[in-house]
Design a protein around this motif. Structure first.
Motif, PDB file in Angstrom:
ATOM      1  N   SER A 144       0.834  -1.208   0.000  1.00 30.33           N
ATOM      2  CA  SER A 144       0.000   0.000   0.000  1.00 30.33           C
ATOM      3  C   SER A 144       0.864   1.252   0.000  1.00 30.33           C
ATOM      4  O   SER A 144       0.593   2.211  -0.727  1.00 30.33           O
ATOM      5  N   VAL A 145       1.904   1.242   0.824  1.00 26.88           N
ATOM      6  CA  VAL A 145       2.820   2.390   0.860  1.00 26.88           C
ATOM      7  C   VAL A 145       3.490   2.579  -0.495  1.00 26.88           C
ATOM      8  O   VAL A 145       3.637   3.707  -0.987  1.00 26.88           O
ATOM      9  N   VAL A 148       0.912   4.068  -2.837  1.00 32.05           N
ATOM     10  CA  VAL A 148       0.690   5.492  -2.539  1.00 32.05           C
ATOM     11  C   VAL A 148       1.857   6.333  -3.047  1.00 32.05           C
ATOM     12  O   VAL A 148       1.670   7.422  -3.595  1.00 32.05           O
ATOM     13  N   MET A 151       1.384   6.860  -6.615  1.00 27.39           N
ATOM     14  CA  MET A 151       0.284   7.779  -6.896  1.00 27.39           C
ATOM     15  C   MET A 151       0.645   9.223  -6.575  1.00 27.39           C
ATOM     16  O   MET A 151       0.294  10.146  -7.302  1.00 27.39           O
ATOM     17  N   VAL A 152       1.367   9.420  -5.476  1.00 22.17           N
ATOM     18  CA  VAL A 152       1.734  10.780  -5.067  1.00 22.17           C
ATOM     19  C   VAL A 152       2.809  11.353  -5.982  1.00 22.17           C
ATOM     20  O   VAL A 152       2.798  12.546  -6.305  1.00 22.17           O
ATOM     21  N   PRO A 283      -3.409  13.066  -4.955  1.00 25.89           N
ATOM     22  CA  PRO A 283      -3.114  12.913  -3.520  1.00 25.89           C
ATOM     23  C   PRO A 283      -4.358  12.663  -2.683  1.00 25.89           C
ATOM     24  O   PRO A 283      -4.335  11.861  -1.748  1.00 25.89           O
ATOM     25  N   SER A 285      -6.986  11.153  -3.712  1.00 29.95           N
ATOM     26  CA  SER A 285      -7.387   9.772  -3.998  1.00 29.95           C
ATOM     27  C   SER A 285      -6.589   8.765  -3.186  1.00 29.95           C
ATOM     28  O   SER A 285      -7.059   7.652  -2.942  1.00 29.95           O
ATOM     29  N   SER A 286      -5.402   9.145  -2.769  1.00 28.76           N
ATOM     30  CA  SER A 286      -4.540   8.210  -2.047  1.00 28.76           C
ATOM     31  C   SER A 286      -4.733   8.261  -0.535  1.00 28.76           C
ATOM     32  O   SER A 286      -4.154   7.437   0.184  1.00 28.76           O
ATOM     33  N   VAL A 289      -6.017   5.004   0.950  1.00 27.69           N
ATOM     34  CA  VAL A 289      -4.992   3.961   0.962  1.00 27.69           C
ATOM     35  C   VAL A 289      -3.943   4.254   2.029  1.00 27.69           C
ATOM     36  O   VAL A 289      -3.464   3.348   2.727  1.00 27.69           O
ATOM     37  N   LEU A 290      -3.587   5.506   2.192  1.00 19.73           N
ATOM     38  CA  LEU A 290      -2.502   5.877   3.094  1.00 19.73           C
ATOM     39  C   LEU A 290      -2.921   5.830   4.558  1.00 19.73           C
ATOM     40  O   LEU A 290      -2.147   5.416   5.418  1.00 19.73           O
ATOM     41  N   PRO A 326     -10.318   6.223  -3.353  1.00 17.56           N
ATOM     42  CA  PRO A 326      -9.158   5.334  -3.415  1.00 17.56           C
ATOM     43  C   PRO A 326      -9.347   4.275  -4.477  1.00 17.56           C
ATOM     44  O   PRO A 326     -10.471   3.896  -4.796  1.00 17.56           O
ATOM     45  N   THR A 330      -4.658  -1.744  -4.977  1.00 16.23           N
ATOM     46  CA  THR A 330      -3.610  -2.028  -4.007  1.00 16.23           C
ATOM     47  C   THR A 330      -3.965  -3.227  -3.140  1.00 16.23           C
ATOM     48  O   THR A 330      -3.143  -4.102  -2.891  1.00 16.23           O
TER      49      THR A 330
END
Length: 398
Positions: A144-145, A148, A151-152, A283, A285-286, A289-290, A326, A330
């Motif tokens: 997941s990290v 992210v 994505m970022v 960001p 959207s993430s 997940v984050l 999200p 992931t």
């Protein structure tokens, strides 16, 4: 790649159609709709050809790199596509430097990246690397990290490219991209290990020769990893999560292909405005997940499939209401990494990467005619299709 949609529009308008700078500038303000539609349709067609050249070779390259990663080391599958992307950026920069070159020559840039797996191979290689070294409990969190971070970094790259492009033009922006690829290659060579701790292949597979790894039988073995029967019917779960990732990639590919063209047509946005929207959108959207996913999965032990279902539902609302949500991919990757052994991480993510390389081509072939046909009536029709695909994700997971 961040400037590529705008580059297609500029090269086609200024070089191929020779409308002149004043006319091309007026198209962004919604004037002369006939000429704007001509540029839009030609840009969509060129983008389709670029996707085919980029992703069709990447299907086979991903399978080869997956077999290589499980038998001869996990560094090369990450390194090779970055080298290919470096050559792609160099070709794009050369075409911009000699501006009078026809835009069709931009298609040549797709070949080196496609033949080394494209960025799909980078994602697959990184996921296989992390999946092989992480423990079962922390695997989804670490993936997941990683997701992210990808994505970022996308909006960050767009923002940097926009700043350089506004000040110095295409050549400087692509030159910066070349420099980043060089830094990435040096980092991979210096920091990534051929066999990271806990991810070394079994001895009998490690001794295979290069020709054996790259043989058709090896490719067949890689493909069979996703389909072979496993205890408790786990192979159906593996195939289900691969389908979920493929459907999600289809919606993402549609957004990449038509996002800029759609906002340019519908809202008269220029590239600057679209980039600002992307910097805000991705960001946000993430965040799920984050923040939510680590708590739900790592601490509360919520199943990966449930998290993927939540992502699919939110994706459905994203494309229906143009909201922020999200992505479901992931959690499905985390579930996949837990359903196979460490020695199969490269193969399973290679099959996923090959499917991810195929889906943008399929999406381009299906959605480009739809976008052209509905351009004057309902340009957002492609997003209706994306919403329907997100609904299919929910159905598969249920």
């Amino acid at each position: 790649m961040a400037l590529l949609p705008n580059l297609w529009v500029d090269k086609i308008c200024l070089v191929q159609l020779d409308y002149g700078e004043e006319t091309c500038a007026s198209l962004q303000e919604g004037k002369e709709p006939a000429k704007q539609d001509a540029v839009q349709k030609m840009s969509a067609q060129m983008s389709l050809y670029f996707q085919i050249l980029l992703f069709v070779p990447a299907i086979f390259a991903n399978l080869l790199l997956g077999a290589w990663g499980d038998t001869r080391g996990r560094r090369a599958p990450v390194l090779a596509p970055v080298v290919g992307s470096l050559f792609m950026a160099l070709v794009l920069m050369a075409n911009c430097y000699w501006w009078s070159l026809p835009p069709a020559l931009l298609l040549l840039a797709a070949l080196p990246a496609g033949c080394t797996g494209s960025m799909m191979a980078v994602f697959s290689g990184c996921h296989a690397y992390v999946g092989a070294v992480a423990g079962r409990r922390a695997r989804t969190l670490r993936l997941s990290v990683l997701g992210v971070a990808m994505m970022v970094c996308n909006p960050v790259g767009r923002a940097v490219a926009l700043l350089i492009y506004d000040g110095y033009g295409y050549v400087a922006a692509l030159g910066c991209q070349v420099g980043m690829y060089v830094v990435s290659i040096v980092y991979i060579l210096l920091r990534l290990k051929k066999w990271p701790s806990g991810a070394r292949a079994p001895g009998e597979r490690e001794s295979r020769s290069v020709c054996s790894v790259l043989s058709p039988s090896s490719l067949k073995e890689t493909l069979r990893t996703a389909c072979k029967k496993r205890e408790g019917g786990v192979h159906w779960d593996v195939l289900g999560h691969i389908v979920v990732i493929c459907l999600s990639i289809s919606t993402l590919a549609a957004n990449v292909l038509f996002g800029y063209l759609y906002t340019r047509k519908k809202f008269a946005w220029d590239y600057n405005t679209y980039t600002v929207w992307s910097v805000i959108d991705l960001p946000l959207s993430s965040l799920g997940v984050l923040i939510c996913q680590p708590i739900l999965n790592y601490y509360w032990r919520v199943e990966d499939s449930i998290l993927a279902l939540a992502g699919g539902i939110s994706h459905l609302f994203y494309y229906t209401l143009v909201a922020t949500a999200p992505r479901p991919m992931t959690s499905s990757r985390g579930a996949l990494s837990k359903l196979v052994g460490r020695e199969e991480q490269g193969s399973i993510f290679a099959v996923t990467g090959a499917a991810e390389a195929l889906l943008p081509v399929v999406a381009s072939l299906c959605l480009t005619p739809l976008y052209d046909a509905t351009l004057d009536v309902f340009p957002g029709a492609v997003y209706g299709v994306c919403a329907a695909l997100s609904l299919c994700v929910c159905v598969v997971l249920v």
